[in-house]
Design an enzyme around this catalytic site. Structure first.
Site, PDB file in Angstrom:
ATOM      1  N   LYS B  80       2.310  14.872  21.281  1.00 16.27           N
ATOM      2  CA  LYS B  80       2.801  15.622  20.577  1.00 16.27           C
ATOM      3  C   LYS B  80       2.188  16.572  19.991  1.00 16.27           C
ATOM      4  O   LYS B  80       0.830  16.781  19.322  1.00 16.27           O
ATOM      5  CB  LYS B  80       2.759  14.103  19.784  1.00 16.27           C
ATOM      6  CG  LYS B  80       4.014  14.081  18.334  1.00 16.27           C
ATOM      7  CD  LYS B  80       3.715  13.397  17.075  1.00 16.27           C
ATOM      8  CE  LYS B  80       4.016  14.362  16.131  1.00 16.27           C
ATOM      9  NZ  LYS B  80       3.739  12.484  15.171  1.00 16.27           N
ATOM     10  N   GLY B 141       4.208   9.382   6.079  1.00 13.39           N
ATOM     11  CA  GLY B 141       4.175   8.484   5.699  1.00 13.39           C
ATOM     12  C   GLY B 141       4.341   7.332   4.117  1.00 13.39           C
ATOM     13  O   GLY B 141       3.788   7.397   3.039  1.00 13.39           O
TER      14      GLY B 141
END
Lengths: 77, 243
Positions: B80, B141
């Site tokens: 990733k 987040g």
């Protein structure tokens, strides 16, 4: 404690300055750091921003002022 | 699922199990003898594949090196790719990202690229050979959900590779929306790991993803400005006599 008659090298390991005996291999350094004789699973090493594959750990000796990073997977991402 | 943000390894394990995920991202960090090995043990026990990521990198150079270290450590070509441009918003740096993607694809990596919701950058990543594009819904987040559903739909429409909504999911309905927009998967970390009840939220996410995928495949009704009665007008009784 390294005896005075053995040449010591100044290297950095994971950002910390370390003194190691001349001739110390990556394999030895990793096994000391991880506490596992074989270095443990899922560990990767870079010296001076170049990856050193595990197959070369035992044959790669540290040099003066080498910057060593020893990484493994951690929570994150 | 991402593995960051959990209060303990045990809590993480419970959440991962409840999520039913087959893959989890891990960061590459300096060896800490105190916690070494336990994360991979948890993933192994659950049969979850570890996907290394380049979290924390701000330059293509660092991301490429980190990806190579991840490949060494986990014996996988999958990565990733995450290259951050700003340490407060954690938004990706498209210039460094494209450079890193090109180099990693050339080096044989299977690159899943975390990117913004800009359809142009997503198209460029695909053209470079990325195996998947992973646009953010909102900053990592933040829990702000999908800020620009139109852009996500544009990305989905143009992509020939899988699209994974990655970052900003706050609760299950955000994951459902991503799937309804046509995404192939979602990547969730904080919404689960920082929830007051991570395993419960992980299960909610699994159900939310499933619901969104089923709805997408079923096909939604169009949005109408006015109403369209679902009951027929024909056959109505006259209950009030004419005046």
């Amino acid at each position: 404690m390294v005896p005075e008659c053995v040449e010591r090298l100044e290297v950095s390991v994971n950002g910390r300055p370390e003194l190691v005996a001349a001739g110390t291999t990556i394999a030895a350094l990793v096994s000391t750091l991880t506490g596992q004789a074989t270095g443990g699973r899922a560990v990767a090493v870079a010296v001076n921003s170049e990856v050193v594959p595990r197959s070369q750990w035992a044959s790669t000796r540290l040099a003066q002022r080498d910057r060593v990073e020893v990484l493994s997977p951690a929570q994150g991402g | 699922m991402g593995t960051g943000g959990a209060t303990s390894m045990a809590a993480l394990g419970q959440a991962l199990k409840a999520s039913g995920t087959a893959m989890a991202t891990v960061a590459m960090r300096r060896v800490d003898p105190a916690t070494r090995g336990s994360l991979l043990d948890v993933l192994d026990q659950l049969g979850i594949r570890a996907l290394p990521n380049t979290a924390g990198c701000f330059t293509a150079r660092d991301a490429v090196l980190t990806a190579r270290l991840g490949r060494e450590a986990l014996a996988t070509d999958w990565v990733k790719l995450e290259v951050i441009g700003d340490d407060r918003s954690l938004l990706p740096d498209p210039v460094e990202l494209l450079e890193a993607a090109e180099e990693l694809v050339d080096d044989g990596f299977v690159v899943l690229a975390y990117t913004s919701d800009d359809p142009v950058v997503a198209r460029r990543l695909e053209q470079l050979g990325c195996a998947a594009v992973m646009p953010l819904g909102s900053p990592i987040g933040s829990g702000l959900g999908i800020r620009n559903p139109h852009n996500i739909a544009l990305i989905v429409q143009a992509a020939s590779v899988p699209v994974v909504l990655d970052a900003g999911i706050g609760t299950a309905s955000d994951a459902t929306m991503a799937m309804e927009l046509g995404c192939d998967a979602v990547l969730v970390a904080s919404a689960v790991t920082r929830s007051p009840d991570p395993p419960a939220m992980a299960l909610a996410m699994a159900r939310g993803v499933e619901a969104g995928r089923l709805a997408h495949l079923a096909g939604r009704i169009p949005r109408r400005f006015h109403a369209e009665a679902s009951s027929p007008w024909a056959g109505l009784a006259q209950l009030t006599p004419d005046a």
